[in-house]
Design a protein around this motif. Structure first.
Motif, PDB file in Angstrom:
ATOM      1  N   GLY A 249       0.777  -1.242   0.000  1.00 11.64           N
ATOM      2  CA  GLY A 249       0.000   0.000   0.000  1.00 11.64           C
ATOM      3  C   GLY A 249       0.805   1.287   0.000  1.00 11.64           C
ATOM      4  N   CYS A 250       2.073   1.242  -0.388  1.00 13.47           N
ATOM      5  CA  CYS A 250       2.796   2.508  -0.486  1.00 13.47           C
ATOM      6  C   CYS A 250       2.390   3.208  -1.777  1.00 13.47           C
ATOM      7  N   PRO A 251       1.930   4.476  -1.695  1.00 17.66           N
ATOM      8  CA  PRO A 251       1.457   5.153  -2.914  1.00 17.66           C
ATOM      9  C   PRO A 251       2.564   5.406  -3.942  1.00 17.66           C
TER      10      PRO A 251
ATOM     11  N   ASN B 129       7.643  10.456  -5.778  1.00 17.49           N
ATOM     12  CA  ASN B 129       6.815  10.263  -4.605  1.00 17.49           C
ATOM     13  C   ASN B 129       7.561   9.472  -3.518  1.00 17.49           C
ATOM     14  N   CYS B 130       8.451   8.574  -3.944  1.00 23.56           N
ATOM     15  CA  CYS B 130       9.163   7.672  -3.027  1.00 23.56           C
ATOM     16  C   CYS B 130      10.060   8.466  -2.082  1.00 23.56           C
ATOM     17  N   THR B 131      10.097   8.056  -0.811  1.00 20.17           N
ATOM     18  CA  THR B 131      10.954   8.750   0.156  1.00 20.17           C
ATOM     19  C   THR B 131      12.248   7.980   0.400  1.00 20.17           C
ATOM     20  N   ASN B 132      12.455   6.910  -0.329  1.00 22.62           N
ATOM     21  CA  ASN B 132      13.659   6.076  -0.185  1.00 22.62           C
ATOM     22  C   ASN B 132      13.755   5.434   1.189  1.00 22.62           C
ATOM     23  N   CYS B 133      12.642   5.062   1.760  1.00 23.91           N
ATOM     24  CA  CYS B 133      12.689   4.442   3.083  1.00 23.91           C
ATOM     25  C   CYS B 133      13.184   3.006   3.001  1.00 23.91           C
ATOM     26  N   GLU B 134      13.053   2.416   1.829  1.00 25.86           N
ATOM     27  CA  GLU B 134      13.570   1.066   1.540  1.00 25.86           C
ATOM     28  C   GLU B 134      12.849  -0.049   2.293  1.00 25.86           C
ATOM     29  N   VAL B 135      11.702   0.236   2.856  1.00 25.41           N
ATOM     30  CA  VAL B 135      10.968  -0.817   3.570  1.00 25.41           C
ATOM     31  C   VAL B 135      10.417  -1.849   2.598  1.00 25.41           C
ATOM     32  N   CYS B 136      10.002  -1.381   1.427  1.00 24.15           N
ATOM     33  CA  CYS B 136       9.370  -2.299   0.471  1.00 24.15           C
ATOM     34  C   CYS B 136      10.332  -3.388   0.000  1.00 24.15           C
ATOM     35  N   ILE B 137      11.640  -3.146   0.125  1.00 21.61           N
ATOM     36  CA  ILE B 137      12.618  -4.137  -0.345  1.00 21.61           C
ATOM     37  C   ILE B 137      12.378  -5.487   0.325  1.00 21.61           C
TER      38      ILE B 137
END
Ligand code: SF4
Ligand code: SF4
Lengths: 218, 633
Positions: B595-597, B612-620
């Protein structure tokens, strides 16, 4: 307001007619209603504030309705500005103008457009979270659908223009610049409005963005 | 500058702040809540007013009452449901009265733009026998705040100023005035007035009844109502013998559409000016009461005008907001003037209420015109409906997302709370079981566990940092005290995000920008006796899952603080945006369910939108096929 034949796409002429129409309805004491549509976070509140100041500077009574809170988190948002000799309701029923900061939102709100109203659309796409599987698609034919609904429409690549200033945030002001061609205000009404609405160090950038939008058709 | 310095374009909330300043307010307190938040944010701009965020509305009201006792004019602001929290001091403040003026602002939210209910707080004024003022635009908001302080002091009572979202968040032109310089009042000890033991309270209740009688006379003052008489033009329908009584934002809608009818606009709506209403209704066949939500005015006016037909809720719904469109429909139903050729008129029921007999319904319908227009509208509808909806979502990089993603994986019931994280109930996460009011989740989890021991290790409660300070501490203690065995999760993003990032006791700053002690929820939990307390960065998905699993399995009460500052307050890291490798990607769509936009499905493939991405890298770590890669630098 009269219907405009858009096939010739002489927007200079279109703008002139619409602006004259606005002027004459204002003279009759009618209220002009503008709906801003977009996605939470796109700067609708600032856009409507600048427009409202310009209307005050041009000598009109003004009301603005803003949206705060939950839908600001990337949801579909609207805001409205109404001006004229005397304005009562801050919210609108039908819009004489729609300024859409995102394509899909332009289409979503178009049923609120007055029969002979005019819609300006930022041809920019922000995918909503619901476009997440093959069953729900971001419509590819938004432009043609809007053109089928009304000839009184103009698509503007405001984000591209704003990128030229390294600030896609100011695409709302680019749109407002383009929209200013449709209203019977003096240039200084707008310039003062920008100065009154944005912080000091952002004035130059916003004026540039505004003019870039205003001169989009020349 | 293009316009006069004294002419401003203010929201209702900004105008209330200005009114407080001009009235010489010295103390203001609130807890942030849409649509009331900006009142205190704007008061904070006037350096000579002391102002504070309190942890909740009850404390804000109590602090306000102390300030008023000490002799400072005081304003306390809250959203409608906030007055529920503050109802305890509010109801008894109506007995004690005030020192210096005390004005309480209740900002109601019809249509629930950003609320869990749409209760009509006008009843609180009636309930507490407290005078209530309702502005119809920003200028009146400013003026009525000033008037409210005078009433408060003249009648020794708190005064309720009630707005709604469309008053608080609409801008209109305001002429600002001067600040009144007031001599500082002194605190006067008076235990018979302020100590509400039964014997004193009985006396104060008498005083309140006397005050109420005086207010009933005072509210007839022409400063508290306006009567609009339509010009004697052809558009005037006054001959129909209908008059409108209204207040607040409803007045604006009514005034715009029913400009052919006389309108009584009430600025004071508790108590109601009975004589004025009787006088206005004289020789009229029907009084149409136009108000949002409950028939608050209508029911009272029916009692005031026993012989007159009074209508209201036959025409206007008891829920949501009114609008110009509503007015047009009713106007059309009453006078047969076609305001809306072609739109469906289905919702108006001219039902058999007594008054339809007294009013002639002309019914001039332009059927043919409407038919054409209908066709056109139908085609517009076809082209512009069935669009993908755009509900609000947790921002890209929001740290709350990981927590709900893992909770969903763990298949536990989630007793939730109110804040940005409430958005986790929407697709694709769909993972909250309950959101009742602020602070409720901790108590609910406790109740569930006690009612059904089978739910042990299967229920968690989740609460934000600001919400924890607001009303999470007492239920936390209740969990400890009653030997609960559950898991409490605190989502600490270092701000009050949903209402626009206000500071709170966990931040270490006050509303006025001063330093403050930074209070940590885990310190409170420890002091309360919770033995198992862990703090984790929710960006670390694997560690988060491990800790939540361990604490969930534990047979003792535990607390996990998920700490990561709100994505909107973090600077975008200069790491590069991760990419989804189209060769590795198996199109399973799991990343979409996160669900990350910033993750989008474009032209059949999953991509990450770098703007839009904040580069949090959680989705990896979400992708099992390792298709999402951090870009190596
Ligand atoms: S504002 Fe902050 S807390 Fe709220 S959704 Fe966005 S990132 Fe999350
Ligand atoms: S790194 Fe992944 S989860 Fe984080 S913001 Fe970007 S796309 Fe969203």
């Amino acid at each position: 307001m009269n219907k405009i034949d858009n096939n010739s796409i002489n927007y200079n002429k279109v703008f002139k007619i619409v602006s004259e129409n606005s002027e004459s309805s204002l003279k009759k004491g009618e209220i002009i209603s503008i709906l801003f549509a977009g996605v939470g976070g796109q700067g609708i509140i600032l856009g409507s504030a600048v427009l409202a100041r310009a209307a005050i500077n041009a000598g009109y009574d003004v009301k603005v309705s803003e949206v705060h809170g939950m839908s600001q988190r990337g949801g579909s948002v609207e805001g409205s500005v109404r001006f004229g000799k005397k304005v009562f309701s801050p919210t609108i029923d039908k819009a004489d103008f729609i300024v859409a900061l995102e394509k899909l939102e332009g289409l979503r709100y178009i049923n609120q457009l007055e029969k002979c109203g005019f819609i300006l659309i930022n041809s920019y796409e922000i995918y909503p979270s619901s476009v997440s599987s093959k069953d729900v698609q971001y419509p590819v034919d938004i432009e043609s659908r809007i053109k089928e609904i009304t000839g009184n429409s103009l698509f503007i690549n405001a984000v591209e223009i704003a990128k030229g200033f390294n600030q896609i945030k100011v695409s709302n002001i680019v749109m407002l610049g383009a929209f200013s061609n449709l209203l019977p205000f003096e240039d200084e009404n707008w310039m003062d409005a920008i100065k009154e609405s944005v912080p000091g160090k952002a004035i130059d950038l916003n004026i540039k963005a505004f003019l870039a939008g205003k001169n989009i058709i020349k | 500058m293009g316009i006069n310095e004294k002419i401003k374009l203010l929201t209702g909330n900004e105008a209330i702040a200005r009114g407080a300043y001009e009235a010489g307010v010295k103390f203001a307190s609130a807890y942030p809540g849409t649509p009331s938040t900006e009142i205190l944010e704007n008061i904070a701009k006037y350096r000579d007013i002391y102002c504070q965020w309190s942890v909740n509305e009850k404390v804000a009201m109590e602090a306000g009452s102390g300030a008023s006792m000490a002799g400072a004019r005081t304003l306390v602001a809250m959203k409608h449901v906030g007055l529920n929290v503050a109802a305890d001091p509010f109801m008894t403040l109506a007995y004690t009265g005030v020192g210096a003026g005390l004005v309480i602002v209740s900002a109601d939210d019809p249509h629930m733009h950003s609320s869990q209910n749409e209760q009509d707080n006008r009843f609180y004024a009636k309930f507490a026998k407290v005078p209530m003022l309702e502005p119809t635009d920003s200028q009146e908001a400013l003026d009525l705040v000033k008037a409210a302080f005078n009433i408060s002091e003249d009648f020794d009572t708190p005064v309720l100023l009630r707005t709604t979202t469309r008053i608080s968040h609409s801008r209109s032109i305001v002429k600002i005035g001067q600040k009144t310089e007031l001599p500082v009042k002194k605190y006067v000890k008076d235990s018979r007035k302020y100590v509400m033991i039964p014997s004193h309270a009985r006396i104060r209740h008498q005083a309140m009844m006397e005050r109420w009688e005086k207010l009933k006379e005072y509210c007839e003052d022409p400063g508290y109502y306006d009567i609009y008489i339509p010009p004697k033009s052809s558009k005037s329908f006054s001959a129909a013998g209908i008059g409108i009584i209204t207040s607040g934002i409803s007045y604006q809608y009514a005034r715009e559409i029913f400009d052919g009818l006389p309108i009584l606009k009430l600025k004071m709506t508790n108590p109601l000016p009975e004589n004025t209403i009787r006088e206005f209704a004289r020789n009229k066949k029907l009084i149409l009461v136009i108000e949002e939500l409950d028939p608050f005015l209508e029911e009272q006016i029916k009692l005031i005008l026993p012989g007159t037909a009074v209508a209201g809720k036959e025409y206007f719904p008891e829920y949501g907001e009114l609008s110009l469109a509503h007015m047009k429909k009713v106007h059309s139903a009453l006078f047969g003037i076609d305001f809306f050729a072609g739109q469906d008129e289905g919702n108006i029921s001219l039902n058999s209420s007594s008054f339809t007999k007294t009013v002639s319904v002309a019914g001039i319908s332009r059927k043919e015109n409407a038919a054409l227009e209908n066709l056109k509208q139908l085609s517009i509808k076809k082209l512009s409906t069935d669009l993908p909806p755009r509900p609000p979502v947790l921002c890209a990089g929001c740290s709350h997302r990981s927590v709900f993603y893992i909770l969903k994986k763990l298949k536990v019931a989630v007793m939730g709370d109110i804040g940005c994280y409430t958005l986790a109930v929407l697709p694709p996460l769909n993972y909250i079981d309950s959101t009742l009011c602020m602070g409720a989740g901790l108590g609910q989890a406790l109740g569930m566990e006690k009612a059904d021991p089978g739910l042990k290790n299967k229920v968690v409660s989740v609460i934000g940092d600001s919400t924890f300070f607001h009303s999470g501490i007492t239920p936390l203690i209740d969990n400890v005290y009653n030997n609960a065995l559950g898991l409490i999760i605190i989502l600490d993003n270092g701000t009050t995000a949903m209402t626009g990032h206000q500071v709170n006791p966990g931040v270490g700053k006050t509303l006025m920008g001063d330093d403050a002690v930074q209070i940590k929820p885990e310190a409170i939990a420890k002091a309360a006796g919770i033995k198992h307390i862990r703090v984790v960065d929710p960006y670390n998905l694997k560690k988060l899952e491990k800790i939540l699993r361990e604490e969930l399995a534990r047979n003792e009460l535990s607390l996990v603080v998920c700490r990561r500052v709100c994505a909107l307050l973090q600077k975008k890291s200069d790491a590069e945006t991760p990419t989804i490798d189209p060769l590795v990607c198996r199109q399973c769509g799991v990343c979409m369910k996160f669900g990350c936009p910033a993750i989008e499905l474009r032209d059949g493939s999953y991509v990450i939108n770098s703007s839009n991405c904040t580069n949090c890298e959680v989705c990896i770590d979400v992708c099992k096929h390792k298709a999402i890669n951090a870009v190596k630098r």
